[in-house]
Design an enzyme around this catalytic site. Structure first.
Site, mmCIF file in Angstrom:
data_model
loop_
_atom_site.group_PDB
_atom_site.id
_atom_site.type_symbol
_atom_site.label_atom_id
_atom_site.label_comp_id
_atom_site.label_asym_id
_atom_site.label_seq_id
_atom_site.Cartn_x
_atom_site.Cartn_y
_atom_site.Cartn_z
ATOM 1 N N TYR A 1 9.507 1.287 0.845
ATOM 2 C CA TYR A 1 8.377 2.138 0.435
ATOM 3 C C TYR A 1 8.721 3.605 0.691
ATOM 4 O O TYR A 1 8.581 4.447 -0.194
ATOM 5 C CB TYR A 1 7.123 1.736 1.218
ATOM 6 C CG TYR A 1 6.012 2.750 1.220
ATOM 7 C CD1 TYR A 1 5.919 3.716 2.226
ATOM 8 C CD2 TYR A 1 5.064 2.756 0.210
ATOM 9 C CE1 TYR A 1 4.920 4.671 2.221
ATOM 10 C CE2 TYR A 1 4.050 3.704 0.201
ATOM 11 C CZ TYR A 1 3.980 4.654 1.218
ATOM 12 O OH TYR A 1 2.979 5.597 1.215
HETATM 13 N N1 NDP Z 1 -4.408 6.039 2.634
HETATM 14 C C1 NDP Z 1 -3.574 6.725 3.417
HETATM 15 O O1 NDP Z 1 -3.839 6.918 4.621
HETATM 16 C C2 NDP Z 1 -2.303 7.284 2.848
HETATM 17 C C3 NDP Z 1 -2.079 7.304 1.484
HETATM 18 N N2 NDP Z 1 -0.904 7.836 0.989
HETATM 19 C C4 NDP Z 1 -0.693 7.865 -0.459
HETATM 20 O O2 NDP Z 1 -1.861 8.385 -1.092
HETATM 21 C C5 NDP Z 1 -2.118 7.659 -2.318
HETATM 22 C C6 NDP Z 1 -3.500 7.028 -2.267
HETATM 23 O O3 NDP Z 1 -3.577 6.177 -1.109
HETATM 24 P P1 NDP Z 1 -4.637 4.956 -1.108
HETATM 25 O O4 NDP Z 1 -5.889 5.402 -1.759
HETATM 26 O O5 NDP Z 1 -4.682 4.402 0.277
HETATM 27 O O6 NDP Z 1 -3.911 3.942 -2.085
HETATM 28 P P2 NDP Z 1 -4.184 2.365 -2.288
HETATM 29 O O7 NDP Z 1 -3.282 1.594 -1.390
HETATM 30 O O8 NDP Z 1 -5.640 2.141 -2.228
HETATM 31 O O9 NDP Z 1 -3.608 2.170 -3.779
HETATM 32 C C7 NDP Z 1 -4.146 2.925 -4.826
HETATM 33 C C8 NDP Z 1 -4.107 2.102 -6.075
HETATM 34 O O10 NDP Z 1 -2.764 1.864 -6.483
HETATM 35 C C9 NDP Z 1 -2.833 0.824 -7.441
HETATM 36 N N3 NDP Z 1 -1.574 0.102 -7.595
HETATM 37 C C10 NDP Z 1 -0.884 -0.557 -6.645
HETATM 38 N N4 NDP Z 1 0.176 -1.176 -7.196
HETATM 39 C C11 NDP Z 1 0.144 -0.896 -8.539
HETATM 40 C C12 NDP Z 1 0.936 -1.252 -9.654
HETATM 41 N N5 NDP Z 1 1.987 -2.064 -9.516
HETATM 42 N N6 NDP Z 1 0.588 -0.785 -10.868
HETATM 43 C C13 NDP Z 1 -0.497 0.003 -11.020
HETATM 44 N N7 NDP Z 1 -1.308 0.377 -10.014
HETATM 45 C C14 NDP Z 1 -0.979 -0.082 -8.792
HETATM 46 C C15 NDP Z 1 -3.928 -0.128 -6.965
HETATM 47 O O11 NDP Z 1 -4.674 -0.535 -8.105
HETATM 48 P P3 NDP Z 1 -5.553 -1.894 -8.084
HETATM 49 O O12 NDP Z 1 -6.406 -1.791 -6.837
HETATM 50 O O13 NDP Z 1 -6.384 -1.830 -9.342
HETATM 51 O O14 NDP Z 1 -4.593 -3.043 -8.033
HETATM 52 C C16 NDP Z 1 -4.737 0.719 -5.976
HETATM 53 O O15 NDP Z 1 -6.098 0.804 -6.302
HETATM 54 C C17 NDP Z 1 -0.989 6.635 -2.451
HETATM 55 O O16 NDP Z 1 0.036 7.138 -3.285
HETATM 56 C C18 NDP Z 1 -0.492 6.474 -1.023
HETATM 57 O O17 NDP Z 1 0.865 6.045 -0.958
HETATM 58 C C19 NDP Z 1 0.092 8.283 1.819
HETATM 59 C C20 NDP Z 1 -0.080 8.262 3.176
HETATM 60 C C21 NDP Z 1 -1.303 7.810 3.781
HETATM 61 N N1 LIG Z 2 -0.589 2.992 -1.175
HETATM 62 C C1 LIG Z 2 -0.814 3.237 0.120
HETATM 63 N N2 LIG Z 2 0.081 3.945 0.835
HETATM 64 C C2 LIG Z 2 -0.150 4.150 2.165
HETATM 65 C C3 LIG Z 2 -1.289 3.657 2.786
HETATM 66 C C4 LIG Z 2 -2.224 2.932 1.996
HETATM 67 O O1 LIG Z 2 -3.271 2.468 2.493
HETATM 68 N N3 LIG Z 2 -1.941 2.745 0.684
HETATM 69 N N4 LIG Z 2 -1.526 3.862 4.100
HETATM 70 C C5 LIG Z 2 -0.619 4.461 4.870
HETATM 71 C C6 LIG Z 2 -0.918 4.535 6.331
HETATM 72 O O2 LIG Z 2 -2.155 5.189 6.532
HETATM 73 C C7 LIG Z 2 0.132 5.234 7.168
HETATM 74 O O3 LIG Z 2 0.135 6.603 6.798
HETATM 75 C C8 LIG Z 2 -0.227 5.090 8.628
HETATM 76 O O4 LIG Z 2 0.742 5.760 9.398
HETATM 77 C C9 LIG Z 2 0.654 5.004 4.329
HETATM 78 N N5 LIG Z 2 0.747 4.820 2.900
#
Ligand code: NDP
Ligand SMILES: Nc1nc2c(c(=O)[nH]1)N=C([C@H](O)[C@@H](O)CO)CN2
Length: 237
Positions: A149
């Site tokens: 990842y």
């Molecule tokens: N949340 C956090 O604390 C952190 C988030 N981030 C980044 O910020 C962004 C948003 O995070 P967050 O809201 O937690 O994200 P999520 O983990 O909730 O994922 C967001 C969406 O991505 C979609 N997704 C996953 N796999 C696929 C695929 N193969 N094709 C199309 N869509 C896909 C899912 O759609 P569906 O549900 O419809 O399957 C999901 O709703 C991400 O890029 C994440 O990596 C980075 C660090 C920390």
């Molecule tokens: N697609 C996602 N990416 C990440 C998520 C998540 O919920 N969905 N969450 C994290 C964690 O919060 C991480 O930052 C904790 O240290 C990272 N990326």
């Protein structure tokens, strides 16, 4: 002429959904992609959000989405590459397939969408056009449990530099690198406390800080090729 929409991939939940709702509150047309139908999408549609199904696990799925996007709109104000799969590393025979899938979701999809949707951004009549990559603090540090990842997000981070250079001056390309923004279902109290303590700000802020960062990039016409850390000072620990 009506305003061009902002595209948010993976906008059906959490950070993407929050940004979609806030952009609608600010009067922007919004398109979100989703994989799985659920009530939250119906709520977004009731707020005027256009929803397009998309699975970025395969090149065919990415290209199929791009074709449907072009059938949906003739221009775009911005593209937010938010869709992401926070999958832990797989062991044994699944390791390669897991790595390849994360490469496609986090790198190939943004790469192909940026290349093929450039014409939609250029067709936007507004002075600002933006691409925003959602990366991750972990790009700077690596990860013992999410190495594939983290590597795929590092690739997305590097694509920010290449596309910013390619698309200037008509399209700005930047990234937002969050750390722990919001908990996941199933995060127990021990894990929650452990991750909260990783940032010197000692908090898990929620998605509003991501919308503030996105708003800054959308409103600023002199910032391109940068990554905004939104991580509570993780590097200071
Ligand atoms: N949340 C956090 O604390 C952190 C988030 N981030 C980044 O910020 C962004 C948003 O995070 P967050 O809201 O937690 O994200 P999520 O983990 O909730 O994922 C967001 C969406 O991505 C979609 N997704 C996953 N796999 C696929 C695929 N193969 N094709 C199309 N869509 C896909 C899912 O759609 P569906 O549900 O419809 O399957 C999901 O709703 C991400 O890029 C994440 O990596 C980075 C660090 C920390
Ligand atoms: N697609 C996602 N990416 C990440 C998520 C998540 O919920 N969905 N969450 C994290 C964690 O919060 C991480 O930052 C904790 O240290 C990272 N990326």
């Amino acid at each position: 002429m009506s305003a061009s929409p902002v595209l948010i991939t993976g906008g059906g939940q959490r950070l993407g959904r929050h940004c979609a709702e806030r952009l609608r509150d600010d009067g922007h047309p919004v398109i979100v992609t989703y994989r799985r139908e659920r009530p939250a999408l119906e709520a977004l549609r009731e707020r005027g959000v256009v929803t397009l199904q998309a699975d970025f696990e395969s090149e065919a799925g990415i290209l199929d989405f791009i074709a449907r996007l072009k059938a949906e709109t003739s221009s775009l104000r911005a593209i937010v590459h938010n869709a992401s799969d926070w999958a832990p590393d797989s062991s044994g025979s699944e390791a390669g397939a897991n790595f390849e899938r994360l490469f496609r979701v986090h790198m190939l999809a943004p790469y192909l969408i940026n290349l093929q949707a450039r014409e939609l951004l250029e067709a936007c009549s507004e002075p600002h056009r933006d691409i925003v990559h959602m990366t991750d603090y972990v790009v700077q540090k690596g990860s013992k449990k999410h190495a594939a990842y983290a590597a795929s997000k590092a690739g997305l981070d590097n694509l920010t530099l290449s596309f910013a250079a390619m698309y200037a001056p008509t399209i700005q390309v930047n990234a937002i690198a969050p750390a722990m923004i919001m908990h996941n279902e199933g995060d127990n109290e021990v894990y929650a406390a452990k991750v909260k303590a990783k940032s010197v700000m000692d908090m898990v802020p929620g998605p509003g800080v991501i919308y503030q960062s996105l708003r800054y990039l959308l409103d600023n016409r002199y910032v391109t090729g940068v990554t905004l850390p939104v991580d509570g000072g993780r590097h200071l620990r």
